[in-house]
Design an enzyme around this catalytic site. Structure first.
Site, PDB file in Angstrom:
ATOM      1  CB  ILE A 239      11.816  -6.457   4.372  1.00 59.42           C
ATOM      2  CG1 ILE A 239      11.580  -7.723   3.635  1.00 59.42           C
ATOM      3  CG2 ILE A 239      12.128  -6.622   5.765  1.00 59.42           C
ATOM      4  CD1 ILE A 239      12.518  -8.747   3.538  1.00 59.42           C
ATOM      5  CB  ALA A 240      11.916  -2.556   7.200  1.00 55.54           C
ATOM      6  N   GLY A 241       9.760  -1.419   4.331  1.00 52.74           N
ATOM      7  CA  GLY A 241       9.841  -0.161   3.282  1.00 52.74           C
ATOM      8  C   GLY A 241       8.885   0.798   3.442  1.00 52.74           C
TER       9      GLY A 241
ATOM     10  CG  MET B 274       5.708   0.486   0.079  1.00 55.08           C
ATOM     11  SD  MET B 274       5.664   0.078  -1.638  1.00 55.08           S
ATOM     12  CE  MET B 274       4.115  -0.329  -2.237  1.00 55.08           C
ATOM     13  N   GLY B 275       3.918  -1.704   4.044  1.00 56.96           N
ATOM     14  CA  GLY B 275       2.989  -2.782   4.616  1.00 56.96           C
ATOM     15  C   GLY B 275       3.250  -4.266   4.065  1.00 56.96           C
ATOM     16  N   GLY B 276       4.372  -4.800   3.967  1.00 56.27           N
ATOM     17  CA  GLY B 276       4.835  -5.925   3.318  1.00 56.27           C
ATOM     18  C   GLY B 276       4.512  -7.058   4.216  1.00 56.27           C
ATOM     19  N   GLY B 277       4.920  -6.701   5.597  1.00 56.36           N
ATOM     20  CA  GLY B 277       4.481  -7.689   6.604  1.00 56.36           C
ATOM     21  C   GLY B 277       3.057  -7.706   6.948  1.00 56.36           C
ATOM     22  CB  SER B 278       0.485  -5.193   7.079  1.00 55.91           C
ATOM     23  OG  SER B 278       0.976  -4.335   8.036  1.00 55.91           O
TER      24      SER B 278
ATOM     25  CE  LYS C 277       0.869   0.843   4.368  1.00 55.99           C
ATOM     26  NZ  LYS C 277       1.860   2.177   4.769  1.00 55.99           N
TER      27      LYS C 277
ATOM     28  CG  ASP D 127      -0.264  -0.242   8.008  1.00 52.25           C
ATOM     29  OD1 ASP D 127      -1.142   0.434   8.248  1.00 52.25           O
ATOM     30  OD2 ASP D 127       1.071  -0.176   7.910  1.00 52.25           O
TER      31      ASP D 127
HETATM   32  O1  C5P Z   1       0.814  -1.589  14.249  1.00 58.55           O
HETATM   33  P1  C5P Z   1       2.206  -1.694  13.681  1.00 58.55           P
HETATM   34  O2  C5P Z   1       3.072  -3.015  14.328  1.00 58.55           O
HETATM   35  O3  C5P Z   1       2.107  -1.640  12.374  1.00 58.55           O
HETATM   36  O4  C5P Z   1       2.911  -0.362  14.234  1.00 58.55           O
HETATM   37  C1  C5P Z   1       4.512  -0.347  14.380  1.00 58.55           C
HETATM   38  C2  C5P Z   1       4.623   0.826  15.414  1.00 58.55           C
HETATM   39  O5  C5P Z   1       4.086   1.951  14.610  1.00 58.55           O
HETATM   40  C3  C5P Z   1       3.851   0.818  16.551  1.00 58.55           C
HETATM   41  O6  C5P Z   1       4.785   0.002  17.719  1.00 58.55           O
HETATM   42  C4  C5P Z   1       4.207   2.372  16.960  1.00 58.55           C
HETATM   43  O7  C5P Z   1       5.411   2.752  17.453  1.00 58.55           O
HETATM   44  C5  C5P Z   1       4.098   3.128  15.433  1.00 58.55           C
HETATM   45  N1  C5P Z   1       2.656   3.511  15.292  1.00 58.55           N
HETATM   46  C6  C5P Z   1       1.830   4.583  15.992  1.00 58.55           C
HETATM   47  N2  C5P Z   1       0.762   4.840  15.526  1.00 58.55           N
HETATM   48  C7  C5P Z   1      -0.047   4.248  14.599  1.00 58.55           C
HETATM   49  C8  C5P Z   1       0.453   3.154  14.006  1.00 58.55           C
HETATM   50  C9  C5P Z   1       1.678   2.736  14.242  1.00 58.55           C
HETATM   51  O8  C5P Z   1       2.622   4.943  16.773  1.00 58.55           O
HETATM   52  N3  C5P Z   1      -1.175   4.581  14.515  1.00 58.55           N
END
Ligand code: C5P
Length: 311
Positions: free
Chosen positions: A104-106, A108-112, A17, A145
């Site tokens: 990865i860690a880019g 773009m939500g690859g892990g999601s 995404k 995501d």
């Molecule tokens: O939910 P996800 O694992 O993708 O989020 C990764 C990190 O990004 C969270 O641990 C948080 O530090 C940060 N984050 C945030 N607020 C959001 C989404 C993500 O602070 N709405």
């Protein structure tokens, strides 16, 4: 228990995404930031093949170097599979073979996308029939995501980004992505934003308690007008991402000097997304950025969310 007619293996495709708009509000009690975002799913996909197994295991292939990715229970796709099993009371396991194409860690939500694909694949493989709403609930537990990777298309995300509402969208947008040869930690980028806001608390407007998506973004998406969308692109994580990775500023300049309508950091970066006026401009931009020795991928959006595909 596996249903008698359950398949031996299921293949699911889920998209990466771009956040075409991302406004970050205050930190909430759970440590996440309240946000308002407009997601667009794009045609860079993760393909996950789920095969019946006694255990929970994962392997990787595809265009992305996956060395160092977790293959234990901390892997998000394995966590997704385990959640489905727990919810449905399923006692077997699964092997997930993930063909990775989203960086990865880019940002773009690859892990999601892997997690969303694993949810759909396990549900079908095991015949657990949890249904869309239940899977969306599990997705929200896995990450901000993940619900969007399930639904795909174009959507507005609020709260952590996981509370989705559909957005009207017309046509198809042409994007050229520049992939970085390094990854970026999402928490670090949010933290950098917090530090910046703390330093400048006197000079900047109070942070919106309830951020919302600008109406001109919604209008641009609704009309399918790439020029209008280019004007409306906005990402609060861009400044902190550029601050942490200053080399990205030059990428932005090269893209915009070679015909992009606009460039934006994708999510928390470091992938850069350039919006082109049409297919011809996107192809020209792709050639120019490749000639400048960047790693480039051309994609379109919006595309569908996680769904089963034929083998
Ligand atoms: O939910 P996800 O694992 O993708 O989020 C990764 C990190 O990004 C969270 O641990 C948080 O530090 C940060 N984050 C945030 N607020 C959001 C989404 C993500 O602070 N709405």
């Amino acid at each position: 228990m596996v249903m008698a007619d359950a398949p031996k293996s299921v293949r699911v495709r889920a998209p990466g995404k771009i956040n075409v708009f991302l406004k970050v509000g205050a930190v909430m009690d759970d440590g996440y930031h309240d946000l308002a975002t407009a997601y667009q799913a794009v045609s860079l996909y993760e393909d996950v093949r789920a095969t019946l197994s006694d255990d929970f295991t994962v392997s990787f292939s595809g265009s992305i170097d996956c060395t160092g990715l977790a293959v234990d229970d901390s892997n998000l796709a394995i966590r997704a599979a385990r959640l489905v099993a727990k919810k449905a009371g399923y006692r077997g396991g699964v092997h997930l073979d993930i063909e990775k194409n989203v960086p990865i860690a880019g940002g773009m939500g690859g892990g999601s996308a892997d997690a969303a694909a694993a949810l759909v694949a396990c549900d079908a493989l095991w015949g657990t029939e949890l249904g869309r709403e239940e899977l969306l609930g599990l997705a929200a537990k896995l990450g901000a995501d993940v619900p969007f990777a399930l639904t795909g298309g174009t959507a507005i995300g609020t709260g952590r980004g996981d509370q989705l509402s559909p957005a009207l969208a017309k046509g198809s947008f042409q994007w050229v992505l520049v992939l970085a040869d390094f990854g970026s930690s999402t928490p670090d980028v949010y933290h950098e934003l917090d530090l910046h806001r703390d330093r400048h608390v006197q000079d900047i407007f109070p942070i919106h308690t309830q951020p919302s998506v600008d109406t001109n973004v919604l209008q641009a998406l609704r009309s399918g007008d790439s020029h209008m969308l280019a004007e409306a692109l906005s990402n609060d994580l861009q400044a902190p991402a550029l601050h942490l990775n200053p080399s990205l500023t030059q990428v932005l300049e090269v893209g915009e000097a070679n015909g992009a309508l606009a460039g934006i950091v994708s999510g928390s970066g470091p992938t850069m997304a350039f919006l082109a006026a049409d297919l011809d401009s996107a192809l020209e931009l792709q050639i120019a950025l490749s000639a400048a020795r960047y790693r480039v991928v051309r994609v379109t959006g919006p595309v569908h969310g996680a769904r089963i595909i034929a083998d």
